[in-house]
Design an enzyme around this catalytic site. Structure first.
Site, short mmCIF file in Angstrom:
data_model
loop_
_atom_site.label_atom_id
_atom_site.label_comp_id
_atom_site.label_asym_id
_atom_site.label_seq_id
_atom_site.Cartn_x
_atom_site.Cartn_y
_atom_site.Cartn_z
N GLY A 179 -0.97 -63.39 11.39
CA GLY A 179 -2.09 -62.48 11.49
C GLY A 179 -1.76 -61.31 12.39
CB CYS A 180 -3.93 -59.11 14.41
SG CYS A 180 -3.80 -57.84 15.68
CG PHE A 181 1.60 -57.10 15.59
CD1 PHE A 181 0.57 -56.29 16.06
CD2 PHE A 181 2.58 -56.51 14.80
CE1 PHE A 181 0.51 -54.94 15.76
CE2 PHE A 181 2.53 -55.15 14.49
CZ PHE A 181 1.49 -54.37 14.97
#
Length: 243
Positions: free
Chosen positions: A65-67
């Site tokens: 997902g979002c880093f």
């Protein structure tokens, strides 16, 4: 309901609108950390096999997902010397946020973790990845962020990492601990491309940003609760690691 909807907007929506700054200021006045939905800690067994310790630092590359959140979690793990947000799975030409976030590449948002195997093992990093950093049953999305760029994927640097990761996924599926199949892919690493500077250390530098408050700060709380002996209160930052 409006407040909950706004703070769970996708990262791309928040970054891509002029209204984001005004929305942030309004939400901060409401103390969003106190009103967010609680995320339960999720304890899973460690992998049955692990890498042998060596004297050199090693790399692990995880996409979940979002880093921002994945990087933030691993920056708080003892033995991690650096954690860099970036892109893996595609070509160098498309390794930029505008292209990746628009779903126009083969990249996943990923984090390259540099760690000391004498302090933390690859298997222990995997345990944090699967229990705290993301939900491995969500196919091509994580929370409010949808698209293959937010997929769950492990990019392995050698055959030992591949065997450990594949074995662990099979073990977790066998326990049915999640109630749903693990969809995490295991792929050979071709390359890792660091993301733009403004993405680095984003969680630590922006702890009151609405997206971070709602989606990612609970992960830090869960890391501390589940792995108190491995939790580093002071995160390792990219700029500090470079110095």
């Amino acid at each position: 309901m409006t407040k909950l909807f706004e703070i769970s907007l996708s990262k791309r929506t928040l970054l891509g609108t002029i209204a984001a700054a005004a929305m942030t200021a309004a939400l901060l006045s409401l103390s969003p950390r106190a009103t967010m939905a609680a995320e339960p800690a999720f304890l899973i067994p460690p992998p049955s096999i692990d890498a042998t310790a060596s004297g050199n630092t090693q790399k692990a590359i995880f996409a979940g997902g979002c880093f921002w959140g994945v990087q933030g979690v691993f920056q708080h793990v003892k033995g991690v010397k650096n954690a860099v947000s970036g892109y893996s799975g595609g070509d160098q030409a498309t390794a930029n946020y505008e292209t990746v976030s628009g779903g126009r590449s083969d990249h996943a948002e990923a984090v390259e973790i540099t760690y000391d195997p004498k302090e933390v093992t690859y298997g222990q990093l995997l345990q944090v990845f699967f229990s705290v950093a993301h939900n491995p049953t969500q196919l091509n999305y994580q929370g409010p962020d949808h698209g293959p760029q937010y997929r769950s994927e492990i990019f392995t640097t050698d055959d030992e990492q591949k065997k450990i990761a594949q074995t662990y996924i099979a073990e977790l599926d066998k326990t049915r601990i999640y109630g749903e199949p693990v969809v995490t892919k295991v792929s050979d690493l071709s390359a890792f491309y660091p993301a733009e500077d403004y993405h680095q250390d984003f969680l630590t530098l922006n702890p009151t940003y609405p997206y971070i408050v709602y989606n990612d700060m609970p992960k830090i709380d869960n890391l501390k609760a589940l792995f108190p002996d491995s939790f580093a209160s002071t995160p390792v930052l990219v700029l500090k690691a470079k110095g």
